[in-house]
Every structure is written in C-alpha cells, then in structure tokens.
Design a protein around this motif. Structure first.
Motif, PDB file in Angstrom:
ATOM      1  N   ARG A  25      -9.387   6.745 -11.585  1.00 28.97           N
ATOM      2  CA  ARG A  25      -9.399   7.697 -10.479  1.00 28.97           C
ATOM      3  C   ARG A  25     -10.202   8.953 -10.815  1.00 28.97           C
ATOM      4  O   ARG A  25     -10.420   9.810  -9.957  1.00 28.97           O
ATOM      5  CB  ARG A  25      -7.980   8.088 -10.095  1.00 28.97           C
ATOM      6  N   VAL A  63     -14.366   5.161  -4.068  1.00 33.78           N
ATOM      7  CA  VAL A  63     -12.981   4.679  -4.161  1.00 33.78           C
ATOM      8  C   VAL A  63     -12.767   4.124  -5.559  1.00 33.78           C
ATOM      9  O   VAL A  63     -13.703   3.711  -6.231  1.00 33.78           O
ATOM     10  CB  VAL A  63     -12.669   3.578  -3.130  1.00 33.78           C
ATOM     11  N   TYR A 122       2.252   1.824  -3.394  1.00 34.30           N
ATOM     12  CA  TYR A 122       1.218   2.275  -4.334  1.00 34.30           C
ATOM     13  C   TYR A 122       1.000   3.772  -4.191  1.00 34.30           C
ATOM     14  O   TYR A 122       1.002   4.515  -5.181  1.00 34.30           O
ATOM     15  CB  TYR A 122      -0.080   1.506  -4.077  1.00 34.30           C
ATOM     16  N   VAL A 123       0.844   4.210  -2.968  1.00 35.62           N
ATOM     17  CA  VAL A 123       0.633   5.642  -2.737  1.00 35.62           C
ATOM     18  C   VAL A 123       1.817   6.444  -3.245  1.00 35.62           C
ATOM     19  O   VAL A 123       1.670   7.455  -3.943  1.00 35.62           O
ATOM     20  CB  VAL A 123       0.423   5.911  -1.232  1.00 35.62           C
ATOM     21  N   GLU A 127      -8.108   7.533   0.420  1.00 39.64           N
ATOM     22  CA  GLU A 127      -8.801   6.379  -0.142  1.00 39.64           C
ATOM     23  C   GLU A 127      -8.245   5.077   0.441  1.00 39.64           C
ATOM     24  O   GLU A 127      -8.981   4.224   0.948  1.00 39.64           O
ATOM     25  CB  GLU A 127      -8.513   6.392  -1.637  1.00 39.64           C
ATOM     26  N   LEU A 128      -6.913   4.982   0.372  1.00 43.27           N
ATOM     27  CA  LEU A 128      -6.265   3.742   0.795  1.00 43.27           C
ATOM     28  C   LEU A 128      -6.411   3.530   2.293  1.00 43.27           C
ATOM     29  O   LEU A 128      -6.689   2.421   2.762  1.00 43.27           O
ATOM     30  CB  LEU A 128      -4.796   3.796   0.407  1.00 43.27           C
ATOM     31  N   VAL A 183      -5.394   9.833  -2.959  1.00 43.43           N
ATOM     32  CA  VAL A 183      -5.203   8.383  -2.919  1.00 43.43           C
ATOM     33  C   VAL A 183      -4.863   7.875  -1.519  1.00 43.43           C
ATOM     34  O   VAL A 183      -5.242   6.785  -1.132  1.00 43.43           O
ATOM     35  CB  VAL A 183      -4.151   7.960  -3.974  1.00 43.43           C
ATOM     36  N   PRO A 214       0.813  -1.218   0.000  1.00 42.52           N
ATOM     37  CA  PRO A 214       0.000   0.000   0.000  1.00 42.52           C
ATOM     38  C   PRO A 214       0.846   1.267   0.000  1.00 42.52           C
ATOM     39  O   PRO A 214       0.541   2.222  -0.725  1.00 42.52           O
ATOM     40  CB  PRO A 214      -0.803  -0.114   1.302  1.00 42.52           C
ATOM     41  N   GLU A 221      -8.148   0.390   3.950  1.00 38.38           N
ATOM     42  CA  GLU A 221      -7.356  -0.468   4.832  1.00 38.38           C
ATOM     43  C   GLU A 221      -8.025  -0.577   6.199  1.00 38.38           C
ATOM     44  O   GLU A 221      -8.110  -1.658   6.771  1.00 38.38           O
ATOM     45  CB  GLU A 221      -5.937   0.081   4.998  1.00 38.38           C
ATOM     46  N   VAL A 263      -7.410   0.702  -5.899  1.00 32.97           N
ATOM     47  CA  VAL A 263      -7.193   0.726  -4.452  1.00 32.97           C
ATOM     48  C   VAL A 263      -7.773  -0.527  -3.816  1.00 32.97           C
ATOM     49  O   VAL A 263      -7.167  -1.144  -2.936  1.00 32.97           O
ATOM     50  CB  VAL A 263      -7.812   2.000  -3.838  1.00 32.97           C
TER      51      VAL A 263
END
Lengths: 608, 373
Positions: free
Chosen positions: A363, A417, A340-341, A373-374, A370, A337, A378, A421
């Motif tokens: 997106r 979202v 990714y961010v 979002e993540l 982001v 994660p 999570e 993600v």
C-alpha cells in the motif's frame, strides 16, 4: 375500394359508428368491441371485423360458397398465427369433402352446426357469438368460420406459429441433469412439465392477465399436495392484477411478490423443467407465463435459491460438499470487501504480523484510502460485468483483455491501486459467480457496497450492525406465508439437516419440507431408509426374506413402524398447529393430516 | 393485526443469550466483590437463585397463560396499583438495556475504536435493536434461532481453547475464606436475573405458554453452566486478583489465546459473536418494554411507544453513567442487592400474595375470562 367501399356504405347506413370519427381512444375502442355482437348477415360481419381490425396487413378473409345451394361463408384468420397445413386441411374439407354429404343443409343457420359436427377436421371447434370473443380467438391463431344467415361463428383451432426449439439453459447450467430448458411458448413449457409428472392430479389453472397483451398465465400445482391457502392467496393476487401488459414473468413477479422493497427475491425463477417439477413435488406452486422462458416457483425460500440441480443428481457426499462450498462462496462474495476494509482500517492486529507487513508494504505510495480503492475497483468490475452481458459474442474477448490487462495490471504497476485490493475484488467476483440464482446474486452484489461503507465507518462493528439489520430483514420476509429463511429460522432441525446443511441420500429424504409439503409429509415409505441404510453387507437380509416365518416377522415389524410413524405424525401436527408459523394453512392442514393418519392406521391393521 | 407467536425453543435461546451476554461481559461474579478464586461457587449459587427467580416469575405467568405481567398486576391489584407496580418492572427493562448498551459501547471504544464518540455507537445500537423490535417478537425469535448457534459455537470454542492454557492451580485454595465472600460475589449476578422479568411479558406470545416454566428452567440451567465455565476459565488464565481488577476479564483472557503461529488476537471474533447475541437481548428488552407500556396505558399498538422509547433509551444510556467505572461502581452488591429486591421480590411478592389471598378467599382469578386452565 370496390367491395369494401360498398360494404362501408352499407354499414354506415345502418348505424353511426364512432370508430369512423377517429376520435375513440383505446379504452373506448376496447369497450366498444366488447359491446358488439355478430349479426345475421355475412357481409356485415366481415365489415365489422375489417372495421375493428383496421383492415390490417395479414388479416386474411377467404370467402367461399358451400354446397349445392351456394351458402355464402367466410374463413377469417391472421397470416403467421395459423398453421397453413391445418388451415389447408380445413378449407379442403369445407369445399371438397363436404360435397360427399348428401344431406348438406341449405341455410347458413343449419350449416354451422353441421360443419362443426361433421365436416371440419380440426382438433377444437368452439361456437362464438360476439366480436370480443371472435378477436380473442382469432388473434390467438384460430380461424373464424362465418356463414350467412346465422349470428354465430365457429372458432377453429388452427394455431401454429414458429417457436424456438427447446434448447439448453444458458442461465442455469448443470453438469449433470436434463439439458432441456423452457422456451417462450406456454404450451411447450406446460408439456415439458407434464411429461415429467404423469398423474391427473397435476392441475393447471388458466389466467389471462394484461388488458392489452392478454397474456396467458398458468398456475400449475399438484392438487392435494400444494397448500390450499397458498393457492388461494396466489389466485387472489393474480385476480387483483390490473395492468395493460405482462411481457415476461418479471412483470408478473412484480405484482405478486411479497416484499417489493426488498433486494431479495421472494419468488424463485427458473428455466429448468426438472427444477420446477422438483418444486411441485415438494408442494410448491409454479406460474408459467406465455412469452417467458422463466417459470416462477413459490413459496420460495432463501435456501431454495442457493440450491442447484447438480446437488441432487450427483452423489450425496459430493452434493453436500458443493452445497457447503456455495454457501461459503455467497458469504465471501457479500462480506469479503467490507471485512477487508474494516480489518485494514481498524483491526490490523487480526492479520498475522508478516501478512500485515506485506499488505502495508504494497500500500506504500497508493494515493487513495483503502475504501476508495476498493470502491473504484468494485465499480469497475461491475461495469465490466454489465458490459460483458450486453456485448455481442464476437467482441466479448476484447473486454476481458481490456479489463484484465489494462485496468488490472496497469492500475497496479502505475501504483494507483494495491495488489491485495485487486485480489479481494477478483476473489469476490469469482465467489459471486457461484451463486446459482441470478436474482439472489444481484442482492449480494448490492449489499456488498453497503458493507464496504459500514466497514469503513465502524470497522467490524459496522459490519456487525449490517449483518444484524440483514438478519432482521431476512427473518421478517415471507414468501406466500412461508418464512423466507424457512428451515433455519424458525429452526426445523430435520429439514435443515436433510436438505439444507447437508444433502441426504434420496432414499433417506422420505419427508417433504415441513412448512411447504405439510399436506402429505411422507414422500415414500420410511422402509426405504432401513433397506438402504446398511453398514454391513446385504446378504443376511436376503436369507431372511427367503424364510417364510422370518418374512412374516418382518411384516409385523413394519406394521409397527408404520404405527410409530402415524403417532409421530400426530405429534407433529400438534406441535405445528400450535407453532402458528403458518396460520393461513392451519385449517386445511389438520383436516388433511387426520385423514392421512386414518389411512395409515387402516393400512397397518390390514397388514397385521 | 396478525397474532404474533414464537416458539418455546426460541424463548429458551433468547433467555440463554440474554443471561450469558451480560454475565460474561464484565463477569460480575468475579469483579463485583471479593469472591476471587471462589467465583465458581458463586456461579453455582447463581444457578440455585436463578431457578428460584424463574419459578417465581414464570410460575405466576403460566397461571395466566394469556396475560402479560402488566395485565396480571392490573387484575390482581386493581387498575391503579397494578399499573404502578408494572411501571417498576417496565423501568427495569429500559434500565437493564441501557446498562447492556453502555457496557457494549464502552468495550468497543476502550478496545477498538477509541476516537469514535460514544453517542454514535450507542445510537447505532439503539437503532438496530429498535428495528428488530419494530419487526415484532416473531422476527426476534427467528433472529435468535440464527444467532444462537453462532453464539454458542463462539462460547464453546473460547472455553475450549482457554481450557488448554488455563492454570487450574489458580482456583486454590478452595473456599478457604468461608461462604461470605461467595455470597457477596453472587449478589450482583443474582440481581441481574431481573432480566428474567421479560418472561412475564412474553408468556402470552408463546406457542405453548404452559410450558414456559420448563423452557425458562432449561435456559437458566444452560446459561449458568456456561457462566460457570467462563468464570473458571477466566480465573484459570488471569488468576483471581488480576481477573477481579479487570473491566472485561473474559475478553482479556481471550487475548492470551494463540490458536496457531499466525492466528493471534482472535478475541475480536468472540466479541463479534457476543455482540450479535447482545442484540437479541436488547431487542427483546425494548420490545417487552414497549409492549408492557402499551398495555399499561391501553395503547392499541406497541409500535407507537417504541420509537419514543428507543430515544429515551439512548439518552439514558449516555447520561446515566459518565464512564465505564461508574457502571462498575453501580454493579456492586450494595446497589444491585437493593435493585434486585425492589425489581423482583417486591412486585412479584405482592402479586403472589394477592394471588394466594384470592385463592384462599375462594376465587380463582385465573379462571375469569378463560385465562386459566
């Protein structure tokens, strides 16, 4: 009131007992119990027990008269802690079988040793003299036998309570391997271990920890294999514990672990007896706690926690594959994660152009950055997971429907979202389930959030700082003197290849891990390796062994090998002694190695 | 306090990482002077000079296996002069570390995070490196154990993938302009071997101090070969002129790699591994600086010095140079030549002189307090 009232009066007349004032607190009461000794009068003793145990429900006092002279006696026990079969037998023996003895004593003082030696059929009978000991035994399931006219009592082993049946482990599942798992009873657990190591050198030391729970804790190790320094350290840490309760091995872990402020567990907990035995055979030490199906193993390293029992029971190539897969999974579950961010925010050029365009398209219209979002997804996943653990099994499926359909699908179709993600979160979740050790899995889950933050602030460089801090922290950890990243830092190449990066064939793993099993580095003879490691067929060798001269030659060769092995050991000793990674062990280790070398040289002389 | 020890293998890794990280960042062999396509010859010269420097530094150190260079200086030259001389060496740690950090921060800012203030990145780097130093040399050694394989793999993969793209005709004409440019090109890199001064502090921490020279020797050999590889590949990809003009030539060369249709721009991963390596060097510098300072001023624990030192370090990093071009103008033969002479030759020349004079006078300074053989 009857008898009891009378006794109370009698007792009170003798001395003033602070218990009756109702003012004594628990620690005072405990101290008072320790001071009390048994008296010569049966009635006094019974009263004493009644007073101190508050005449509690379940406290059974069976009074009887024994022999032709009617020696008064009493059996005291707690209902539910004793096995009624054994107890029946004991009472039967006392009251009926004892009639067969012609020389039955006439006073309580003589009756006590007589009963112990000749009458009582129980496995274990101990003589006790004070109240503290009496309660200690009685509350463990023993039956106390008192006679009038003696200030001693007998504690008869009549323990027997309901325990759970030994069943399969829920937390550590293995496809191949023994199905048995530890249960809550320390005796059953020790038996599970003992059944697997049948040498007298499997030693068990008993500790009682917790002022009020008085929990049995057993330190299990193989004498002569576990490092004395580690044992001494363990004993001193156990002795230092001053608490009122040990309910689970987790309570114990908190007291003896090396790094209480770290997210990483420095003790390995396991439910599997085979795991514990494997550890003991490598020189680790186990702590079995009564009332807990989790046994603690130490010194434990990071890689220990990533090993699953399957690795060793499957064929080595499959085992290696699974192991590498698991390493990748934990890396993925911790860093994905954050990565990714970082990449989406700062380094989109790493993605292939088409992929990035795709992600950017999804997106479109998402209202949050982001990171948010993540983080939201999570957190939702973590909540789902926690809820899943707490839910009764019957409504378990409901949560997956709510989680998957409502949250996942609806959030995407509502445009809150973006699908990538959700993919990232799902991938992370799946990968995190591949961590075989729950405690380490939690560490990964916690760190994941940190990496998402770092990735959002600094991009990949933030992740780099994070990784560095993580490496520094993990490198600084030790578990009972053994570095936490044991074979990889400090690098011990042999261990790394043999049992960490790869999983070699059992016949090839002829040496124990260097820093843990240093007292007897050799597991089996290194001949095994030569015998099994044959690329060509085995027929030739068998021909040779049929031939006498050939076999003698071979013997000499083997002797030569042994000498080589001995000299190799010598070298290792030098390097390790100077290595200083484990200064605590130095003394014992060199001493032992010398002797083992001596043995080996002797052996080889004999053979040649 | 527990006696910290780290293995000779770890010293080897640390030295390789330390030498290579700075050398490949801005590739002074290529960028500092006009060696151009003959930069590879400068790399060979660097190897020879490096071996000499390491013999000078570690050679003295292994004669006093229990003493750091600070204590050796105090012993050979007396308290006052020795402390003064060692301050010179200690200063070099701080200064070299600040050059490293500045290069790294500039690279991040120029290449990836243009809007982040430099003080923020510098502070983060300093905090991370100081944390490692706070944990001690043993931990730094273990960190090196973990990072070295990653670092080496990155470097070898980079060199390997550059190999297929490189245009080796760029290396021609070979040594056409004589030896002078080659010498000029190697001066800065040779002066940067002042990094090896850390060996003087680290020797007593080793498990086998007497074999330190050997480890350091191998480290120089390996790192010089890696630098040689990087130099040749960079010249091969970018050509001598463009290579000499670029600030970070190796990373620019890496931008040209395309592993496959969809894997481009992987230089960030190389920089990632490179950055991990850089921290090993940085934390070693700051540790040695703090350790040496503590010994020079008889402070019981180096950790007391560490935090102020980290703060000073961050300040020096930000205020010593205004931008990356100032570093570049500092890394020229005119400055760095003097730098190298004053940091390596003068202190160690004096120490060796004092040592040899004492030996000639019949004393064996190493034999006192059981420090010698």
């Amino acid at each position: 009131m009857g008898l009891f009232g009378k006794l109370k009066k009698l007792f009170k007349g003798k001395k003033e007992n602070p218990i009756f004032k109702n003012g004594a607190d628990i620690s005072e009461l405990r101290q008072l119990t320790e001071k009390e000794t048994l008296s010569r009068k049966l009635v006094d003793n019974i009263a004493l027990v009644r007073e101190y145990h508050g005449n509690s429900f379940g406290l059974q006092i069976r009074e009887f008269k024994m022999g032709p002279k009617n020696v008064p006696g009493a059996a005291i026990f707690i209902e539910g802690l004793v096995s009624s079969d054994i107890l029946d037998e004991v009472i039967h023996a006392l009251l009926i079988e004892s009639g067969k003895f012609a020389d039955l004593p006439t006073s309580g003082k003589e009756m006590l040793p007589f009963a112990r030696d000749k009458v009582i059929p129980a496995r274990e009978v101990a003589e006790i003299a004070d109240l503290n000991e009496l309660f200690d035994k009685m509350l463990l399931g023993d039956t106390i036998l008192l006679f009038d006219g003696t200030d001693k009592a007998l504690a008869i082993d009549t323990k027997g309570w309901k325990t759970r049946a030994i069943s399969e482990s829920d937390a550590e599942v293995a496809i191949r391997g023994p199905r048995e798992a530890f249960i809550e009873s320390i005796h059953d657990n020790l038996a599970l271990i003992r059944r697997r190591i049948r040498v007298p050198q499997l030693w068990v030391e008993d500790f009682r920890i917790g002022n009020l729970t008085r929990t049995h804790v057993a330190l299990v190790y193989i004498k002569g294999l576990a490092g004395e320094g580690i044992l001494e350290e363990a004993r001193s840490r156990l002795d230092k514990i001053d608490t009122d309760k040990i309910l689970e091995s987790g309570d114990l872990e908190a007291f003896i672990e090396d790094a209480p402020f770290s997210v990483f567990p420095t003790l390995l907990r396991t439910e599997r007896p085979d795991r514990v035995v494997a550890g003991l055979l490598e020189g680790q030490v186990a702590l079995v706690t009564n009332g807990s199906p989790f046994v603690l193993l130490f010194p434990a390293t990071f890689f220990n926690m990533l090993h699953a029992p399957d690795d060793y029971f499957e064929k080595p190539i499959a085992g290696t594959f699974l192991r590498v897969l698991r390493y990748l999974a934990i890396i993925l579950s911790t860093f994905l994660p954050g990565m990714y961010v970082a990449i989406i925010n700062f380094h989109p050029e790493i993605f292939p152009t088409t992929l990035f365009l795709r992600i950017a398209a999804t997106r479109e219209g998402v209202p949050f950055p982001v990171v948010v979002e993540l983080m939201v997804m999570e957190s939702v996943f973590e909540v789902l997971r926690e809820a899943g653990v707490r839910l009764p099994a019957s409504i378990g499926p409901a949560i997956s429907i709510v989680g998957a359909l409502v949250l996942g699908d609806a959030a995407i179709s509502a445009g809150i979202v973006s699908p990538p993600v959700v993919i990232v979160v799902a991938l992370t979740a799946i990968a995190s389930f591949a961590t075989p050790n729950f405690a380490l899995g939690i560490a990964g889950r916690l760190l994941r959030f940190g990496f998402v933050f770092l990735g959002a602030i600094f991009g990949l460089f933030g992740i780099q700082f994070g990784i560095l801090l993580l490496i520094i922290h993990v490198c600084a950890l030790r578990s009972f003197g053994v570095p936490y990243l044991n074979p990889s830092a400090p690098l011990i190449w042999k261990d790394m290849v043999r049992d960490h990066l790869l999983r070699t064939w059992t016949w090839g793993a002829t040496e124990r891990p260097k820093l843990v099993g240093f007292r007897e580095p050799q597991r089996g003879s290194s001949k095994m390796k030569d015998e099994h490691f044959q690329i060509f067929s085995r027929d030739k060798k068998q021909e040779n062994t049929g031939d006498k001269a050939g076999s003698r030659d071979k013997k000499q060769e083997n002797a030569g090998d042994k000498n080589q092995a001995a000299s190799r050991d010598k070298k290792e000793e030098v390097s390790e002694g100077k290595n200083g990674e484990n200064p605590r062990e130095k003394g014992s280790q060199t001493k032992y190695k010398k002797s083992s070398r001596g043995k080996k040289e002797e052996g080889s002389e004999n053979e040649s | 306090m527990r006696v910290e020890k780290f293995a000779n293998r770890q010293l080897l890794y640390i030295l390789i990482i330390m030498r290579v990280t700075v050398a490949i960042a801005n590739l002074p062999l290529l960028t500092s002077a006009d060696a151009l396509q003959d930069a590879w010859a400068s790399a060979i010269l660097l190897l020879v000079a490096g071996l000499f420097v390491v013999t000078v530094i570690a050679g003295l150190g292994i004669r006093f296996p229990r003493l750091t260079v600070v204590e050796i200086a105090q012993k050979l030259l007396g308290k006052g002069a020795g402390t003064l001389l060692s301050l010179l060496i200690l200063w070099s740690f701080l200064h070299l570390a600040s050059i490293d950090v500045r290069l790294y921060s500039e690279m991040i800012i120029v290449g990836f995070l243009p809007e982040t203030p430099i003080s923020f990145i510098t502070a983060s780097v300093v905090v991370v490196a100081t944390t490692a130093a706070l944990a001690g040399m043993e931990v730094i050694g273990r960190v090196a154990d973990i990072i070295f394989p990653l670092f080496l793999a990155m470097l070898l993969v980079s060199i390997g993938s550059l190999f297929f793209e490189a245009e080796f005709l760029n290396l021609q004409p070979v040594l056409a302009r004589g030896i002078i440019p080659v010498l000029g090109g190697s001066i800065v890199s040779i002066a940067m071997t002042a990094q090896l001064l850390v060996v003087g502090i680290l020797i007593p921490k080793l498990t086998e101090p007497k074999r330190a020279l050997r480890s350091a020797f191998w480290a120089i050999l390996a790192s010089s070969l890696l630098i040689l590889g990087v130099t040749v590949m960079t010249v091969g990809i970018l050509g001598p002129d463009e290579g000499a003009r670029t600030t970070f030539p190796f990373f620019k060369a890496l931008r040209n790699i395309q592993l496959s249709e969809f894997l481009e721009r992987i230089e960030i991963l190389a920089i990632f591994a490179w950055g991990l390596g850089l921290f090993v060097g940085l934390s070693t510098f700051i540790y040695c600086g703090a350790q040496g300072t503590a010994q020079a001023f008889r402070i019981s624990d180096y950790r007391h010095v560490l935090l102020p030192m980290g703060a000073t370090w961050a300040v020096i990093t930000i205020h010593n140079f205004d931008n990356v071009f100032e570093i570049r103008s500092f890394l020229t033969p005119e400055y760095m030549g003097l730098y190298g002479i004053s940091l390596i030759l003068i202190p160690y020349g004096l120490l060796w002189l004092a040592y040899l004079v004492r030996r000639l006078l019949g004393q064996n300074p190493a034999s006192e307090e059981g420090g010698g053989r």
